[in-house]
Design an enzyme around this catalytic site. Structure first.
Site, PDB file in Angstrom:
ATOM      1  N   LEU A  24       0.817  -1.222   0.000  1.00 32.99           N
ATOM      2  CA  LEU A  24       0.000   0.000   0.000  1.00 32.99           C
ATOM      3  C   LEU A  24       0.848   1.268   0.000  1.00 32.99           C
ATOM      4  O   LEU A  24       1.866   1.359   0.670  1.00 32.99           O
ATOM      5  CB  LEU A  24      -0.917  -0.005   1.224  1.00 32.99           C
ATOM      6  N   HIS A  28      -3.405   4.217  -2.595  1.00 29.25           N
ATOM      7  CA  HIS A  28      -4.373   3.329  -1.941  1.00 29.25           C
ATOM      8  C   HIS A  28      -5.008   4.027  -0.733  1.00 29.25           C
ATOM      9  O   HIS A  28      -6.213   3.940  -0.504  1.00 29.25           O
ATOM     10  CB  HIS A  28      -3.685   2.062  -1.421  1.00 29.25           C
TER      11      HIS A  28
END
Ligand code: AMP
Length: 283
Positions: A24, A28
C-alpha cells in the site's frame, strides 16, 4: 467475511470496500480515507490475484508487505482487512469467469490478454463476499474502473462505484506498487510518462483537438528517452475506450510504457467545460 458482511447489512451499516493487491502507498490510502469519510464501515481487501497476471508477468515477485500494510490500515481506522489466500478464492475445480466483452479487448486488454477477465472475476467475488454499499477505485487504472462499472450495470449489482483521482509523487510520477521495481536510473526515466501527458495537456489547453497531433507529440517525447519503451499512447472516448477523431467529449489520454522490465501506466482525463470551449483536466 461473509458472516461479518451479513451482520453489517443487518445493522444498516454503509459498507465501503477498497480492493487492493497490497504494497500500500498513498494512492491506496487516499481511497481508504475517502471510504472512511463516506461509510460507517470500511473493508480493505489485500489479494494478489493470480488470474489477472499473464504467464510471463510479475505474479511471483509482486511486492507483498502484509505487516506494513496492516499497520497503515489500522492507523487509517479501517474496520476489517480481508486477505484471503489464492486457494480460498480459487479452490480446486473453479470454473466460472466474468468477461466484460469489447471493453476488455483493447489497450491494457490487448497488451495483457486475460487480464481483465481475472480482474472482473475477482472483483465480482469480492463484492459478493464483502457486500459493499460503495466500492472505491482509482482513476489510475481507468480502463479497469470502466470495465467494473460496466459489470455492475450489466449484472445488476447492488454496489456503487466511486472513482478517485490519481495520487502522484511530488515530481509527477503516479504512485504504483510497481514503482518499487525501478532502479535509480529507471526511476528518473519514468518521468517521461508524466512529461508526455503534460505536453498533451498543454497542447489541448492551447486549442489542439486532433488526437493524432497529441499522439505524435507524445511519441516524440518517448523517442527522446531511450531508457523507456512506449507500449501505447492513445486518445480514447472515456465511455467506449475507442479512439476518437476529435477531443470534444470526455476522453482519456492513456499511456503504457516499459522501464526495463517494469510496465507502468498513467493517464490524463479530459472533460469539456460545461459553459465554454475550454477543457477540464484531471491529472
Ligand atoms: P492495486 O493494488 O494496484 O490493484 O490498486 C488498488 C486500487 O488502488 C485500484 O483501484 C487502483 O486504481 C488504485 N490506485 C493505485 N495507484 C493509485 C494512484 N496512484 N492514485 C489513485 N489510486 C490508485
Amino acid at each position: 467475511m461473509k458472516e461479518a458482511a451479513r451482520l453489517a447489512r443487518a445493522e444498516n451499516k454503509i459498507v465501503g470496500l477498497v480492493p487492493t493487491m497490497g504494497a500500500l502507498h498513498a494512492g491506496h490510502m487516499a481511497l481508504v480515507d475517502r471510504a472512511r469519510r463516506e461509510c460507517s464501515q470500511v473493508v480493505t481487501s489485500i489479494f494478489v490475484n493470480p488470474t489477472q497476471f499473464g504467464p510471463k508477468e510479475d505474479l511471483a515477485k509482486y511486492p507483498r508487505t502484509f505487516e506494513a500494510d496492516s499497520q497503515k490500515l489500522a492507523a487509517a481506522g479501517v474496520d476489517a482487512i480481508f486477505a484471503p489466500q489464492p486457494a480460498d478464492i480459487y479452490p480446486p475445480n473453479f470454473h466460472t469467469y466474468v468477461n466484460v466483452e469489447g471493453l476488455s479487448d483493447r489497450l491494457e486488454g490487448r497488451s495483457r490478454p486475460g487480464h481483465f477477465r481475472g480482474v472482473a472475476t475477482v472483483v465480482l467475488k469480492l463484492f459478493e463476499i464483502c457486500q459493499p454499499t460503495y466500492a472505491y477505485f482509482g482513476r489510475k487504472d481507468a480502463q479497469q474502473v470502466r470495465i467494473i462499472t460496466q459489470m455492475v450495470r450489466d449484472l445488476n449489482l447492488d454496489v456503487e462505484i466511486v472513482i478517485c483521482p490519481i495520487v502522484r509523487e511530488p515530481d509527477g510520477l503516479a504512485l504504483s506498487s510497481r514503482n518499487a521495481y525501478l532502479n535509480l536510473d529507471e526511476r528518473k526515466a519514468a518521468l517521461v510518462l508524466n512529461r508526455a501527458l503534460t505536453a498533451a495537456r498543454d497542447e489541448l489547453a492551447s486549442g489542439t483537438r486532433d488526437p493524432l497531433l497529441l499522439q505524435s507529440t507524445m511519441q516524440k517525447i518517448f523517442a527522446a528517452e531511450p531508457r523507456a519503451a512506449l507500449d501505447y499512447a492513445e486518445v480514447v472516448d472515456a465511455d467506449t475506450f475507442e479512439p476518437v477523431t476529435r477531443v470534444s467529449r470526455p476522453c482519456y489520454v492513456l499511456i503504457a510504457a516499459f522501464l526495463g522490465k517494469t510496465r507502468l501506466i498513467d493517464n490524463l482525463y479530459i472533460e469539456p467545460a460545461p459553459t465554454s470551449d475550454d477543457l477540464v483536466f484531471h491529472f
